[in-house]
Design a protein around this motif. Sequence first.
Motif, PDB file in Angstrom:
ATOM      1  N   ALA A 202       0.818  -1.222   0.000  1.00 45.60           N
ATOM      2  CA  ALA A 202       0.000   0.000   0.000  1.00 45.60           C
ATOM      3  C   ALA A 202       0.851   1.271   0.000  1.00 45.60           C
ATOM      4  O   ALA A 202       0.350   2.361  -0.264  1.00 45.60           O
ATOM      5  CB  ALA A 202      -0.917   0.004   1.216  1.00 45.60           C
ATOM      6  N   ARG A 205       1.989   3.615  -3.908  1.00 45.85           N
ATOM      7  CA  ARG A 205       1.382   4.803  -4.515  1.00 45.85           C
ATOM      8  C   ARG A 205       1.711   6.089  -3.736  1.00 45.85           C
ATOM      9  O   ARG A 205       2.093   7.081  -4.352  1.00 45.85           O
ATOM     10  CB  ARG A 205      -0.131   4.598  -4.710  1.00 45.85           C
ATOM     11  CG  ARG A 205      -0.411   3.643  -5.882  1.00 45.85           C
ATOM     12  CD  ARG A 205      -1.868   3.360  -6.084  1.00 45.85           C
ATOM     13  NE  ARG A 205      -2.657   4.519  -6.483  1.00 45.85           N
ATOM     14  CZ  ARG A 205      -2.651   5.039  -7.710  1.00 45.85           C
ATOM     15  NH1 ARG A 205      -1.902   4.518  -8.653  1.00 45.85           N
ATOM     16  NH2 ARG A 205      -3.404   6.080  -7.993  1.00 45.85           N
ATOM     17  N   ARG A 234      -5.434   5.645 -11.751  1.00 46.55           N
ATOM     18  CA  ARG A 234      -6.358   5.025 -10.795  1.00 46.55           C
ATOM     19  C   ARG A 234      -7.165   6.059 -10.046  1.00 46.55           C
ATOM     20  O   ARG A 234      -6.684   7.158  -9.799  1.00 46.55           O
ATOM     21  CB  ARG A 234      -5.579   4.153  -9.806  1.00 46.55           C
ATOM     22  CG  ARG A 234      -5.865   2.679 -10.055  1.00 46.55           C
ATOM     23  CD  ARG A 234      -4.985   1.786  -9.280  1.00 46.55           C
ATOM     24  NE  ARG A 234      -5.189   1.892  -7.842  1.00 46.55           N
ATOM     25  CZ  ARG A 234      -4.472   1.191  -6.964  1.00 46.55           C
ATOM     26  NH1 ARG A 234      -3.535   0.376  -7.394  1.00 46.55           N
ATOM     27  NH2 ARG A 234      -4.683   1.321  -5.674  1.00 46.55           N
ATOM     28  N   GLU A 235      -8.374   5.700  -9.681  1.00 46.65           N
ATOM     29  CA  GLU A 235      -9.287   6.653  -9.037  1.00 46.65           C
ATOM     30  C   GLU A 235      -9.170   6.506  -7.516  1.00 46.65           C
ATOM     31  O   GLU A 235     -10.026   5.902  -6.873  1.00 46.65           O
ATOM     32  CB  GLU A 235     -10.722   6.366  -9.546  1.00 46.65           C
ATOM     33  CG  GLU A 235     -11.789   7.310  -9.042  1.00 46.65           C
ATOM     34  CD  GLU A 235     -11.578   8.747  -9.481  1.00 46.65           C
ATOM     35  OE1 GLU A 235     -11.021   8.968 -10.566  1.00 46.65           O
ATOM     36  OE2 GLU A 235     -11.972   9.653  -8.713  1.00 46.65           O
ATOM     37  N   ASP A 236      -8.102   7.020  -6.939  1.00 48.24           N
ATOM     38  CA  ASP A 236      -8.008   7.088  -5.488  1.00 48.24           C
ATOM     39  C   ASP A 236      -7.502   8.485  -5.132  1.00 48.24           C
ATOM     40  O   ASP A 236      -7.384   9.344  -6.016  1.00 48.24           O
ATOM     41  CB  ASP A 236      -7.089   5.980  -4.921  1.00 48.24           C
ATOM     42  CG  ASP A 236      -5.677   6.061  -5.463  1.00 48.24           C
ATOM     43  OD1 ASP A 236      -4.897   5.156  -5.215  1.00 48.24           O
ATOM     44  OD2 ASP A 236      -5.348   7.061  -6.154  1.00 48.24           O
ATOM     45  N   ARG A 237      -7.187   8.741  -3.874  1.00 44.76           N
ATOM     46  CA  ARG A 237      -6.815  10.112  -3.495  1.00 44.76           C
ATOM     47  C   ARG A 237      -5.547  10.567  -4.225  1.00 44.76           C
ATOM     48  O   ARG A 237      -5.406  11.736  -4.593  1.00 44.76           O
ATOM     49  CB  ARG A 237      -6.659  10.246  -1.972  1.00 44.76           C
ATOM     50  CG  ARG A 237      -5.512   9.460  -1.358  1.00 44.76           C
ATOM     51  CD  ARG A 237      -5.662   9.383   0.165  1.00 44.76           C
ATOM     52  NE  ARG A 237      -5.593  10.679   0.804  1.00 44.76           N
ATOM     53  CZ  ARG A 237      -4.597  11.081   1.596  1.00 44.76           C
ATOM     54  NH1 ARG A 237      -3.577  10.268   1.824  1.00 44.76           N
ATOM     55  NH2 ARG A 237      -4.618  12.270   2.158  1.00 44.76           N
ATOM     56  N   TYR A 238      -4.626   9.628  -4.486  1.00 45.23           N
ATOM     57  CA  TYR A 238      -3.400   9.998  -5.204  1.00 45.23           C
ATOM     58  C   TYR A 238      -3.678  10.231  -6.689  1.00 45.23           C
ATOM     59  O   TYR A 238      -3.129  11.125  -7.311  1.00 45.23           O
ATOM     60  CB  TYR A 238      -2.328   8.918  -5.013  1.00 45.23           C
ATOM     61  CG  TYR A 238      -2.018   8.715  -3.556  1.00 45.23           C
ATOM     62  CD1 TYR A 238      -1.324   9.687  -2.833  1.00 45.23           C
ATOM     63  CD2 TYR A 238      -2.482   7.598  -2.873  1.00 45.23           C
ATOM     64  CE1 TYR A 238      -1.098   9.529  -1.477  1.00 45.23           C
ATOM     65  CE2 TYR A 238      -2.259   7.429  -1.522  1.00 45.23           C
ATOM     66  CZ  TYR A 238      -1.558   8.410  -0.829  1.00 45.23           C
ATOM     67  OH  TYR A 238      -1.341   8.266   0.507  1.00 45.23           O
ATOM     68  N   GLY A 239      -4.577   9.389  -7.220  1.00 44.90           N
ATOM     69  CA  GLY A 239      -4.954   9.539  -8.616  1.00 44.90           C
ATOM     70  C   GLY A 239      -5.649  10.875  -8.853  1.00 44.90           C
ATOM     71  O   GLY A 239      -5.360  11.586  -9.817  1.00 44.90           O
ATOM     72  N   ARG A 240      -6.561  11.224  -7.942  1.00 40.91           N
ATOM     73  CA  ARG A 240      -7.296  12.490  -8.090  1.00 40.91           C
ATOM     74  C   ARG A 240      -6.350  13.687  -7.952  1.00 40.91           C
ATOM     75  O   ARG A 240      -6.423  14.652  -8.710  1.00 40.91           O
ATOM     76  CB  ARG A 240      -8.421  12.573  -7.053  1.00 40.91           C
ATOM     77  CG  ARG A 240      -9.620  11.695  -7.398  1.00 40.91           C
ATOM     78  CD  ARG A 240     -10.798  11.977  -6.479  1.00 40.91           C
ATOM     79  NE  ARG A 240     -10.543  11.593  -5.097  1.00 40.91           N
ATOM     80  CZ  ARG A 240     -10.718  10.357  -4.623  1.00 40.91           C
ATOM     81  NH1 ARG A 240     -11.167   9.400  -5.405  1.00 40.91           N
ATOM     82  NH2 ARG A 240     -10.464  10.080  -3.355  1.00 40.91           N
ATOM     83  N   LYS A 241      -5.430  13.587  -6.991  1.00 41.60           N
ATOM     84  CA  LYS A 241      -4.490  14.685  -6.775  1.00 41.60           C
ATOM     85  C   LYS A 241      -3.556  14.824  -7.991  1.00 41.60           C
ATOM     86  O   LYS A 241      -3.255  15.940  -8.437  1.00 41.60           O
ATOM     87  CB  LYS A 241      -3.669  14.399  -5.497  1.00 41.60           C
ATOM     88  CG  LYS A 241      -3.012  15.611  -4.913  1.00 41.60           C
ATOM     89  CD  LYS A 241      -4.045  16.613  -4.435  1.00 41.60           C
ATOM     90  CE  LYS A 241      -3.430  17.793  -3.742  1.00 41.60           C
ATOM     91  NZ  LYS A 241      -4.395  18.868  -3.517  1.00 41.60           N
TER      92      LYS A 241
END
Lengths: 255, 188
Positions: A202, A205, A234-241
């Motif tokens: 985990a 990323r 990928r659609e997670d907090r890192y992807g969005r940022k």
Amino acid sequence: MKREQPKSKKNLTKEDFKRFHRTGKVDVDPSRYDAFSQAALGGVRYQKEDPELVFSRMEKQLGLQDSGGARSVSLRLVMTAAATIAILISVGYLAFFQGASVSGAEMYNTHFMPLSYVDDDIKRGTRTQSNASTDIKTQAIQAYTEEDYAKAEGLFQLHLSQTDPQDRTARFFYGITLLDQGKLKPAISIFEDTRNNPPVAAFKRPATFYLALAHIRQEQHEKALPLLQFLASREDRYGRKASEILSDYGLKPGS
Amino acid sequence: MSRFLRPKYNKLGDENLIELFKQRRDEAALNCLIKRYMSKVYYFSLSILKNQMDAEDAAMEVWANLKNHLVRYQIDNFSAWLMKVTKTESLKVLKSRMKNRFEELSEKNDPALMEFPLFEALDDRNPELEKLSKAVDELKEEQNRCIVAFYFQGMSYEEIAEEEGFELSKVKSHLQNGKRNLRLQLTK
């Protein structure tokens, strides 16, 4: 991210061609250059006129400069440099903080997001809450959680040097404290290591994200972009940022 | 995009600059791309055409069409694509240059007209023009200079003699030998 030139192959620049003309010889090993550069080398022997004049003429025709000629280019460069220095001296400080200038530091400040400490020792049961409450690592985590990164840095350093040099989770968070304080070179080294060999999967990323931020802060945008593209898939907090940052560059994720 | 955050064009890769242009018609991104490749396009064209003015024309043609090409086509490897486009434009100019030169020679009834390899092939065998260009590069220095000056740059025998500092008879001799060697190279 689309395919780029292989990194090992160099590009010949305008300055290289000007040097070849000036010295009358090609002083590079063609095999170290990309195919386009190698093919372009064949034209050097047929160049009679000063290449600077040719480039100036073409730039003028294409509207890439205001006026042609080597002299005017030099003069303009000198004038630009003088103007830049004057601006920096007189209004640099103010302009910087009003956001008129663009810097990696600004991008970093805009997009940095803290990461909660995940104490995997406790998760794994190799350490308990009770005996952990007073040790250095706990103090480091406490300081980190309170975003006192300078204090956390010292405590993590102490923990890693004296208590547990193999604690790769603590090392990653130590990297974040370094990043926050602008100690970019050691931070990048830690993030690269964490990304390649994450203590838990985990962490890959977040390590990639902070590595990208470190490159941005170091003004190495070219290195940050592929990392951001990777995250944005990928659609997670890192992807969005990452998508947000790419959009600041004027790019779409996946482009 | 935030007004505070503008891309640093010279730090962006080719594909990123192309995206900026395609998405936002960002002329600064396009200009950065042109500046990055200007010297390579010109010198590669010069390697084919062996004539500065023609190379400049071909390079300008490449840049003039670039916007349309970027909008119309999906380009994955810009450097390789641009190299191909430069070659195509240069060969077009070379073909036109050769045609004009042979028309001049034809008017003067110059024997150099029919002796030059590939004259007959100008209409439909462009790959041969590239082969010719490479064969010219491999000629001996004096022969190369005379062939390039006469056929590629359109100079007269007298102009070559003056420019290169050869006797007129030497110019003719270098041309004659150069043509023979070219023919040998091209029929290999």
